[in-house]
Scaffold this motif. Structure first.
Motif, PDB file in Angstrom:
ATOM      1  N   ASN A   2       0.827  -1.198   0.000  1.00  0.00           N
ATOM      2  CA  ASN A   2       0.000   0.000   0.000  1.00  0.00           C
ATOM      3  C   ASN A   2       0.861   1.247   0.000  1.00  0.00           C
ATOM      4  OD1 ASN A   2      -2.188  -1.644   0.137  1.00  0.00           O
ATOM      5  ND2 ASN A   2      -2.626  -1.261   2.281  1.00  0.00           N
ATOM      6  N   LYS A   3       0.289   2.270  -0.579  1.00  0.00           N
ATOM      7  CA  LYS A   3       0.950   3.577  -0.590  1.00  0.00           C
ATOM      8  C   LYS A   3      -0.022   4.613  -0.051  1.00  0.00           C
ATOM      9  CE  LYS A   3       3.972   2.556  -4.428  1.00  0.00           C
ATOM     10  NZ  LYS A   3       5.329   2.804  -4.092  1.00  0.00           N
ATOM     11  N   TYR A   4       0.556   5.727   0.380  1.00  0.00           N
ATOM     12  CA  TYR A   4      -0.220   6.826   0.929  1.00  0.00           C
ATOM     13  C   TYR A   4       0.225   8.118   0.254  1.00  0.00           C
ATOM     14  CZ  TYR A   4      -1.461   3.571   4.618  1.00  0.00           C
ATOM     15  OH  TYR A   4      -1.934   2.494   5.305  1.00  0.00           O
ATOM     16  N   VAL A   5      -0.679   9.081   0.213  1.00  0.00           N
ATOM     17  CA  VAL A   5      -0.350  10.396  -0.322  1.00  0.00           C
ATOM     18  C   VAL A   5      -0.744  11.444   0.717  1.00  0.00           C
ATOM     19  CG1 VAL A   5      -2.560  10.732  -1.542  1.00  0.00           C
ATOM     20  CG2 VAL A   5      -0.512  11.913  -2.342  1.00  0.00           C
ATOM     21  N   THR A   6       0.117  12.447   0.887  1.00  0.00           N
ATOM     22  CA  THR A   6      -0.183  13.528   1.827  1.00  0.00           C
ATOM     23  C   THR A   6      -0.918  14.641   1.090  1.00  0.00           C
ATOM     24  OG1 THR A   6       1.914  14.665   1.426  1.00  0.00           O
ATOM     25  CG2 THR A   6       1.873  13.019   3.188  1.00  0.00           C
ATOM     26  N   ARG A   7      -1.746  15.368   1.864  1.00  0.00           N
ATOM     27  CA  ARG A   7      -2.517  16.448   1.238  1.00  0.00           C
ATOM     28  C   ARG A   7      -2.860  17.512   2.271  1.00  0.00           C
ATOM     29  NH1 ARG A   7      -8.015  17.737   0.732  1.00  0.00           N
ATOM     30  NH2 ARG A   7      -8.571  15.929   1.996  1.00  0.00           N
ATOM     31  N   ILE A   8      -2.638  18.756   1.878  1.00  0.00           N
ATOM     32  CA  ILE A   8      -3.121  19.886   2.675  1.00  0.00           C
ATOM     33  C   ILE A   8      -4.488  20.250   2.116  1.00  0.00           C
ATOM     34  CG2 ILE A   8      -2.801  22.325   3.220  1.00  0.00           C
ATOM     35  CD1 ILE A   8       0.209  21.872   3.036  1.00  0.00           C
ATOM     36  N   SER A   9      -5.497  20.262   2.990  1.00  0.00           N
ATOM     37  CA  SER A   9      -6.829  20.618   2.496  1.00  0.00           C
ATOM     38  C   SER A   9      -7.168  22.078   2.752  1.00  0.00           C
ATOM     39  CB  SER A   9      -7.903  19.715   3.110  1.00  0.00           C
ATOM     40  OG  SER A   9      -8.074  20.022   4.466  1.00  0.00           O
ATOM     41  N   CYS A  76     -10.812   2.113   5.090  1.00  0.00           N
ATOM     42  CA  CYS A  76      -9.886   3.200   4.768  1.00  0.00           C
ATOM     43  C   CYS A  76      -8.870   3.350   5.891  1.00  0.00           C
ATOM     44  CB  CYS A  76     -10.616   4.524   4.616  1.00  0.00           C
ATOM     45  SG  CYS A  76     -11.558   4.662   3.109  1.00  0.00           S
ATOM     46  N   LYS A  77      -7.648   3.666   5.499  1.00  0.00           N
ATOM     47  CA  LYS A  77      -6.608   3.948   6.487  1.00  0.00           C
ATOM     48  C   LYS A  77      -6.091   5.356   6.217  1.00  0.00           C
ATOM     49  CE  LYS A  77      -5.263  -0.836   7.074  1.00  0.00           C
ATOM     50  NZ  LYS A  77      -4.216  -1.833   6.888  1.00  0.00           N
ATOM     51  N   ASP A  78      -6.926   6.334   6.518  1.00  0.00           N
ATOM     52  CA  ASP A  78      -6.574   7.736   6.346  1.00  0.00           C
ATOM     53  C   ASP A  78      -6.301   8.339   7.718  1.00  0.00           C
ATOM     54  OD1 ASP A  78      -7.157   7.291   3.701  1.00  0.00           O
ATOM     55  OD2 ASP A  78      -9.054   8.367   3.735  1.00  0.00           O
ATOM     56  N   TYR A  79      -5.424   9.330   7.734  1.00  0.00           N
ATOM     57  CA  TYR A  79      -5.035   9.965   8.990  1.00  0.00           C
ATOM     58  C   TYR A  79      -5.071  11.479   8.824  1.00  0.00           C
ATOM     59  CZ  TYR A  79      -3.295   5.261   9.683  1.00  0.00           C
ATOM     60  OH  TYR A  79      -3.210   3.899   9.767  1.00  0.00           O
ATOM     61  N   GLY A  80      -5.376  12.165   9.916  1.00  0.00           N
ATOM     62  CA  GLY A  80      -5.368  13.615   9.934  1.00  0.00           C
ATOM     63  C   GLY A  80      -4.536  14.113  11.099  1.00  0.00           C
ATOM     64  N   LEU A  81      -3.972  15.282  10.933  1.00  0.00           N
ATOM     65  CA  LEU A  81      -3.155  15.901  11.978  1.00  0.00           C
ATOM     66  C   LEU A  81      -4.051  16.791  12.829  1.00  0.00           C
ATOM     67  CD1 LEU A  81      -0.228  16.164  12.999  1.00  0.00           C
ATOM     68  CD2 LEU A  81       0.032  18.100  11.457  1.00  0.00           C
ATOM     69  N   SER A  82      -4.091  16.540  14.125  1.00  0.00           N
ATOM     70  CA  SER A  82      -4.897  17.378  15.011  1.00  0.00           C
ATOM     71  C   SER A  82      -3.983  18.170  15.942  1.00  0.00           C
ATOM     72  CB  SER A  82      -5.872  16.521  15.828  1.00  0.00           C
ATOM     73  OG  SER A  82      -5.176  15.703  16.730  1.00  0.00           O
ATOM     74  N   GLY A  83      -4.579  19.191  16.567  1.00  0.00           N
ATOM     75  CA  GLY A  83      -3.811  20.039  17.477  1.00  0.00           C
ATOM     76  C   GLY A  83      -3.119  21.190  16.778  1.00  0.00           C
ATOM     77  N   HIS A  92      -3.702  10.075   3.020  1.00  0.00           N
ATOM     78  CA  HIS A  92      -4.737   9.209   2.458  1.00  0.00           C
ATOM     79  C   HIS A  92      -4.128   7.941   1.883  1.00  0.00           C
ATOM     80  CE1 HIS A  92      -7.737  12.358   2.790  1.00  0.00           C
ATOM     81  NE2 HIS A  92      -6.895  13.190   2.205  1.00  0.00           N
ATOM     82  N   GLU A  93      -4.764   6.823   2.169  1.00  0.00           N
ATOM     83  CA  GLU A  93      -4.344   5.552   1.589  1.00  0.00           C
ATOM     84  C   GLU A  93      -4.753   5.522   0.122  1.00  0.00           C
ATOM     85  OE1 GLU A  93      -4.778   0.784   2.399  1.00  0.00           O
ATOM     86  OE2 GLU A  93      -6.330   2.122   3.157  1.00  0.00           O
ATOM     87  N   ILE A  94      -3.849   5.060  -0.716  1.00  0.00           N
ATOM     88  CA  ILE A  94      -4.151   4.878  -2.135  1.00  0.00           C
ATOM     89  C   ILE A  94      -4.567   3.422  -2.299  1.00  0.00           C
ATOM     90  CG2 ILE A  94      -3.222   4.871  -4.475  1.00  0.00           C
ATOM     91  CD1 ILE A  94      -1.216   7.005  -3.515  1.00  0.00           C
TER      92      ILE A  94
END
Length: 105
Positions: A2-9, A76-83, A92-94
């Motif tokens: 699996n691969k993941y991609v980072t994203r600023i929303s 889904c194995k997505d993660y967000g940065l909190s704080g 986001h998991e691809i």
């Protein structure tokens, strides 16, 4: 693998030098492709660098960054940065790669 991609929303207005430094750092990590074997280390390095920035800008209110499960479904194995209120940053998991098949008519 699996691969993941980072994203600023979203990027919000930085209120002080610490928030602006965090935004600059997170911006450098936007749209990166990460192998699953490197994901844990990548997530740890983001938190460590934010902790370092907290020390660099001691006059500002420190940020307590952590990761949360941002997946919309169970698979889904997505993660967000909190704080960190000044920027919304996700990993986001691809699930699949888009492949164009050559078809002969």
């Amino acid at each position: 693998m699996n691969k993941y991609v980072t994203r600023i929303s979203q990027v919000y207005s930085g209120k002080n030098k610490l928030e602006k430094a965090i935004q600059d750092f997170i911006t450098q990590n936007d749209r990166l492709l990460i192998d699953s074997k490197d994901l844990k280390k990548f997530k740890e390095s983001i938190i460590q660098h934010i902790n370092f920035l907290n020390q660099e800008f001691k006059n500002c209110t420190p940020k307590s960054a952590s990761w949360f499960d941002a997946g919309q479904t169970r698979d889904c194995k997505d993660y967000g940065l909190s704080g960190i209120e000044c920027v919304a940053f996700y990993i986001h998991e691809i699930k699949n790669e888009y492949v164009i098949e050559n078809s002969k008519s």
